[in-house]
Design a protein around this motif. Structure first.
Motif, PDB file in Angstrom:
ATOM      1  N   GLN A  18      68.887 -30.841  54.083  1.00 57.12           N
ATOM      2  CA  GLN A  18      67.890 -30.655  53.017  1.00 57.12           C
ATOM      3  C   GLN A  18      68.555 -30.721  51.650  1.00 57.12           C
ATOM      4  N   ALA A  19      69.703 -30.050  51.535  1.00 50.83           N
ATOM      5  CA  ALA A  19      70.395 -30.046  50.241  1.00 50.83           C
ATOM      6  C   ALA A  19      70.844 -31.457  49.886  1.00 50.83           C
ATOM      7  N   SER A  20      71.281 -32.209  50.883  1.00 45.46           N
ATOM      8  CA  SER A  20      71.779 -33.564  50.584  1.00 45.46           C
ATOM      9  C   SER A  20      70.655 -34.464  50.083  1.00 45.46           C
ATOM     10  N   ALA A  21      69.426 -34.171  50.520  1.00 52.27           N
ATOM     11  CA  ALA A  21      68.298 -34.987  50.054  1.00 52.27           C
ATOM     12  C   ALA A  21      67.917 -34.636  48.617  1.00 52.27           C
ATOM     13  N   SER A  27      77.530 -34.256  43.413  1.00 53.50           N
ATOM     14  CA  SER A  27      77.456 -32.785  43.419  1.00 53.50           C
ATOM     15  C   SER A  27      77.377 -32.285  44.857  1.00 53.50           C
ATOM     16  N   PHE A  28      76.504 -32.941  45.646  1.00 51.27           N
ATOM     17  CA  PHE A  28      76.395 -32.552  47.050  1.00 51.27           C
ATOM     18  C   PHE A  28      77.754 -32.684  47.722  1.00 51.27           C
ATOM     19  N   ASN A  29      78.430 -33.790  47.456  1.00 50.84           N
ATOM     20  CA  ASN A  29      79.712 -34.019  48.132  1.00 50.84           C
ATOM     21  C   ASN A  29      80.759 -32.987  47.717  1.00 50.84           C
ATOM     22  N   TYR A  30      80.726 -32.574  46.443  1.00 42.62           N
ATOM     23  CA  TYR A  30      81.681 -31.546  45.999  1.00 42.62           C
ATOM     24  C   TYR A  30      81.517 -30.272  46.837  1.00 42.62           C
ATOM     25  N   TYR A  31      80.284 -29.893  47.114  1.00 49.05           N
ATOM     26  CA  TYR A  31      80.052 -28.698  47.935  1.00 49.05           C
ATOM     27  C   TYR A  31      80.391 -28.930  49.405  1.00 49.05           C
ATOM     28  N   ARG A  32      80.114 -30.123  49.889  1.00 46.73           N
ATOM     29  CA  ARG A  32      80.332 -30.418  51.304  1.00 46.73           C
ATOM     30  C   ARG A  32      81.792 -30.617  51.652  1.00 46.73           C
ATOM     31  N   ALA A 357      74.842 -21.646  49.964  1.00 46.75           N
ATOM     32  CA  ALA A 357      74.688 -22.623  48.864  1.00 46.75           C
ATOM     33  C   ALA A 357      73.587 -23.636  49.185  1.00 46.75           C
ATOM     34  N   TRP A 358      73.548 -24.068  50.440  1.00 45.57           N
ATOM     35  CA  TRP A 358      72.495 -25.046  50.822  1.00 45.57           C
ATOM     36  C   TRP A 358      71.109 -24.406  50.686  1.00 45.57           C
ATOM     37  N   ALA A 359      71.007 -23.130  51.088  1.00 46.29           N
ATOM     38  CA  ALA A 359      69.704 -22.448  50.963  1.00 46.29           C
ATOM     39  C   ALA A 359      69.319 -22.353  49.490  1.00 46.29           C
ATOM     40  N   PHE A 360      70.305 -22.111  48.635  1.00 49.72           N
ATOM     41  CA  PHE A 360      70.032 -21.994  47.193  1.00 49.72           C
ATOM     42  C   PHE A 360      69.625 -23.349  46.625  1.00 49.72           C
ATOM     43  N   ALA A 361      70.320 -24.406  47.088  1.00 46.45           N
ATOM     44  CA  ALA A 361      70.006 -25.748  46.568  1.00 46.45           C
ATOM     45  C   ALA A 361      68.592 -26.142  46.968  1.00 46.45           C
ATOM     46  N   SER A 362      68.213 -25.872  48.219  1.00 41.76           N
ATOM     47  CA  SER A 362      66.916 -26.388  48.654  1.00 41.76           C
ATOM     48  C   SER A 362      65.772 -25.416  48.388  1.00 41.76           C
ATOM     49  N   GLY A 363      66.051 -24.124  48.247  1.00 46.43           N
ATOM     50  CA  GLY A 363      64.938 -23.187  48.066  1.00 46.43           C
ATOM     51  C   GLY A 363      65.078 -22.268  46.876  1.00 46.43           C
ATOM     52  N   GLY A 364      66.100 -22.487  46.040  1.00 42.01           N
ATOM     53  CA  GLY A 364      66.287 -21.630  44.871  1.00 42.01           C
ATOM     54  C   GLY A 364      66.521 -20.179  45.299  1.00 42.01           C
TER      55      GLY A 364
END
Ligand SMILES: Cc1cc2nc3c(=O)[nH]c(=O)nc-3n(C[C@H](O)[C@H](O)[C@H](O)COP(=O)(O)O)c2cc1C
Length: 405
Positions: A18-21, A27-32, A357-364
């Motif tokens: 979800q975050a990658s989308a 930015s996504f890659n930096y976290y991944r 972090a993914w939860a924050f990216a996709s759902g604030g």
């Protein structure tokens, strides 16, 4: 009562997809990303799933409590959000809203030295009752119901900690001390001194994508110190002016930093310190001898030396007989069962990085609050079904490395 379709909305979604989308690709890659061939990163992902539970049937079952402690601080639950740099890349609310969400759930949030938000602002927003009320109102009925259950239980830990601050020793140490001082005066209760980054790991995919980090709060602080230094050299106040090295150099991590830096930090900032990034158990005693209260067993999320042992196998295979409240662990933790396995291996607490972090990216903020509520629910479920009433009852007798594929 909660609706069935509201249950576990976050824990078992593919949050990374979800975050990658949503995120900008670099930015996504930096976290991944992880170091070089990303083998430690890949192994970390399912490392906890390679251990199986061995439930026990207690003579009489008690109400479960997952209260814990790390170093000198109390934890309402045995988890915290691990420090992660540059959170403005994840969501416009950045560090303030991430901390607010974690704190609403009584989960400590560890702010990185590479924060993009001023330190006092993070502390103010996280503790703001109006912001908390607004966020609570954005949760589903199920999450509200469960959060109220946790708030009731957490009354038993009234002094539990909410904010930790992660310290990188910059080549310009004054920047480091100022950051840590600001954290102390903003009410942060524990410092994590990261000791595993004398050089930044080789994150080849970030290099290939041309990732450029955003400006952080440390840059602004540096500029302020330079300006103040210039003034003091003109106004003959007697202060020694701040004489920086080149800007880039000043804000890079000091390659000389090791376990001995704990004392330097404690001499300037009166807060307990945990050293983060330890793998060998031999370093625990050395860290303590240099003034640390405890350590975080971590390979930096597979971002430093590739082929470093994953932390689940580290605790299981290399560590034994240590004080749980001096040892925390992170790396590849995605759900409550993983957390309980780490506690069975002897850690007293667990840091969650990318999955939060993914939860924050996709759902604030509502997404990350819901995710952390679900992790807390699952910790209590796993402990109940294992037959353990408290964190101190958990030990290696409750798990085993998987015997059959
Ligand atoms: C994007 C990103 C940034 C990070 N930034 C920091 C940091 O500033 N300081 C630090 O001590 N660790 C940092 N870490 C490491 C985490 O604190 C933690 O050790 C690791 O992410 C845990 O693994 P997990 O992401 O699999 O949960 C970072 C990790 C990621 C993924």
């Amino acid at each position: 009562m909660p609706m069935a379709n509201e249950l576990f909305n976050w824990l078992y979604r593919d949050l990374e997809d979800q975050a990658s989308a949503i995120l900008e690709p670099a930015s996504f890659n930096y976290y991944r990303s992880g170091a070089t061939k990303e083998r430690t990163l890949a192994r970390s992902r399912d490392s906890w799933a390679k251990y199986d539970f061995i439930p026990r049937i207690p003579v009489e079952r008690k109400m479960v409590s997952s209260r814990s402690q790390f170093c000198t601080v109390d934890l309402a639950a045995p988890i915290y959000v691990a420090p992660m740099a540059f959170q403005s890349l994840l969501n416009s609310g950045a560090e303030s809203k991430f901390a607010l969400a974690a704190n609403l759930v009584n989960v400590p949030y560890c702010l990185s030295s590479r924060t993009t938000t001023p330190i006092n602002e993070v502390a103010e927003v996280a503790a703001d009752p109006v912001e908390q009320k607004r966020l609570f109102g954005q949760l589903s009925g199920f999450h509200k119901y469960m959060l109220e259950h946790f708030w009731e239980k957490d009354k038993a830990s009234p002094n539990s900690s909410k904010l930790f601050f992660q310290v990188y020793f910059m080549a310009e140490q004054e920047v480091t001390f100022q950051l840590a001082q600001e954290a102390k005066s903003s009410g942060f209760s524990l410092l994590f001194l990261t000791v595993d980054t004398p050089v930044l790991g080789m994150r080849l995919s970030d290099l290939k994508m041309g990732f450029v980090p955003p400006e952080g709060y440390a840059d602004k602080l540096y500029d302020r110190l330079v300006a103040q230094g210039r003034q003091s050299s003109f106004n003959s106040s007697g202060e020694v002016p701040f004489q920086p090295k080149s800007r880039d150099n000043a804000l890079n991590q000091d390659p000389a930093i090791g376990l001995g830096a704990t004392k330097l930090l404690k001499d300037r900032v009166d807060l307990p310190v945990a050293t983060k990034g330890v793998i060998s158990q031999a370093d625990l005693a050395i860290a303590i001898a240099h003034g640390a209260e405890g350590v975080v067993v971590s390979n930096h999320g597979g971002r430093q030396l590739d082929d470093t042992i994953v932390t689940a196998n580290t605790l299981w295979g290399l560590w034994d007989n240590f004080d749980p409240f001096r040892v925390s662990v992170d790396g590849g933790i995605s759900n409550g069962a993983d957390v309980v396995k780490a506690l069975c291996m002897g850690a007293g607490s667990v840091g969650i990085g990318r999955n939060a972090a993914w939860a924050f990216a996709s759902g604030g903020a509502p997404g990350v609050a819901a995710y952390l509520i679900e992790v807390r629910i699952e910790i209590e479920y796993a402990m109940t079904l294992l037959g353990a009433g408290s964190v101190s009852e958990l030990d290696r007798s409750y798990i085993t490395p998987r015997m059959m594929p």
